[in-house]
Design a protein around this motif. Structure first.
Motif, PDB file in Angstrom:
ATOM      1  N   LYS A   1      -6.815  -5.520  -0.052  1.00  0.00           N
ATOM      2  CA  LYS A   1      -7.947  -4.578   0.625  1.00  0.00           C
ATOM      3  C   LYS A   1      -8.872  -4.989   1.435  1.00  0.00           C
ATOM      4  O   LYS A   1      -9.112  -6.473   1.301  1.00  0.00           O
TER       5      LYS A   1
ATOM      6  N   ARG B   1      -4.038  10.591  -0.950  1.00  0.00           N
ATOM      7  CA  ARG B   1      -4.351   9.501  -1.954  1.00  0.00           C
ATOM      8  C   ARG B   1      -3.553   8.078  -1.393  1.00  0.00           C
ATOM      9  O   ARG B   1      -2.478   8.149  -1.219  1.00  0.00           O
ATOM     10  N   ILE B   2      -4.500   7.282  -1.554  1.00  0.00           N
ATOM     11  CA  ILE B   2      -4.166   5.828  -0.987  1.00  0.00           C
ATOM     12  C   ILE B   2      -4.315   4.789  -2.027  1.00  0.00           C
ATOM     13  O   ILE B   2      -5.285   4.654  -2.793  1.00  0.00           O
ATOM     14  N   LYS B   3      -3.372   3.820  -2.249  1.00  0.00           N
ATOM     15  CA  LYS B   3      -3.616   2.825  -3.033  1.00  0.00           C
ATOM     16  C   LYS B   3      -3.279   1.489  -2.261  1.00  0.00           C
ATOM     17  O   LYS B   3      -2.190   1.281  -1.738  1.00  0.00           O
ATOM     18  N   TYR B   4      -4.004   0.472  -2.634  1.00  0.00           N
ATOM     19  CA  TYR B   4      -3.613  -0.701  -2.019  1.00  0.00           C
ATOM     20  C   TYR B   4      -3.224  -1.881  -3.117  1.00  0.00           C
ATOM     21  O   TYR B   4      -3.842  -1.568  -4.351  1.00  0.00           O
TER      22      TYR B   4
ATOM     23  N   SER C   1      -0.163   8.916  -0.249  1.00  0.00           N
ATOM     24  CA  SER C   1       0.650  10.181  -0.543  1.00  0.00           C
ATOM     25  C   SER C   1       0.355  11.233   0.556  1.00  0.00           C
ATOM     26  O   SER C   1      -0.631  11.487   1.336  1.00  0.00           O
TER      27      SER C   1
ATOM     28  N   ALA D   1       0.902  -1.150   0.003  1.00  0.00           N
ATOM     29  CA  ALA D   1      -0.009   0.111   0.192  1.00  0.00           C
ATOM     30  C   ALA D   1       1.071   1.133   0.074  1.00  0.00           C
ATOM     31  O   ALA D   1       1.913   1.344   0.474  1.00  0.00           O
ATOM     32  N   THR D   2       0.150   2.291  -0.640  1.00  0.00           N
ATOM     33  CA  THR D   2       0.901   3.657  -0.363  1.00  0.00           C
ATOM     34  C   THR D   2       0.012   4.856  -0.147  1.00  0.00           C
ATOM     35  O   THR D   2      -1.255   4.621  -0.458  1.00  0.00           O
TER      36      THR D   2
ATOM     37  N   ASP E   1      -4.596  -5.155  -4.762  1.00  0.00           N
ATOM     38  CA  ASP E   1      -6.126  -5.445  -4.703  1.00  0.00           C
ATOM     39  C   ASP E   1      -6.049  -6.629  -3.792  1.00  0.00           C
ATOM     40  O   ASP E   1      -7.371  -6.743  -3.003  1.00  0.00           O
TER      41      ASP E   1
END
Length: 114
Positions: free
Chosen positions: A63, A55-58, A51, A48-49, A60
């Motif tokens: 999650k 902004r968050i990203k996992y 910013s 995961a990241t 898939d």
């Protein structure tokens, strides 16, 4: 920039663990901090990241079980891992990206026993 990660350890399947990573040095206001992991015999992969802008990203596949968060005042990123599975066993690395430059933390071992 230097990254200091902490947390990790040994946990039974279904349990939870938390990781934290604090950045020090010259930190730009705009940056991305995140977690990656590398299991034995496998390539390093995104967990995961998050910013500085929120902004968050996992990945898939993670999650719903993993939660990333940041404390901007402390330049710290956290990873809460719940419902852990043996396949989550890996070395977890913290990473920071700013202005095209990447810095990796030293890695912390997470072991999930069945």
């Amino acid at each position: 920039v230097q990254l200091q990660a902490s947390g990790g350890g040994l946990v039974q399947a279904g349990g939870s663990l938390g990781l934290s990573c604090t950045a020090s040095g010259y930190i730009f206001r705009q940056n991305i901090m995140g977690w990656y992991r590398q299991a034995p015999g496998k390539e390093r992969e995104l967990v995961a990241t998050a910013s500085s802008g929120g902004r968050i990203k996992y990945a898939d596949s993670l999650k719903g079980r993993f939660t990333i968060s940041r404390d901007g005042a402390k330049d710290t990123v956290y990873l809460q891992m719940d419902s852990l599975k043996p396949e989550d066993t890996a070395v977890y690395y913290c990473k920071q990206d700013q202005w095209g430059s990447s810095v990796w933390g030293q890695g912390t071992q997470v072991t999930v026993s069945s």
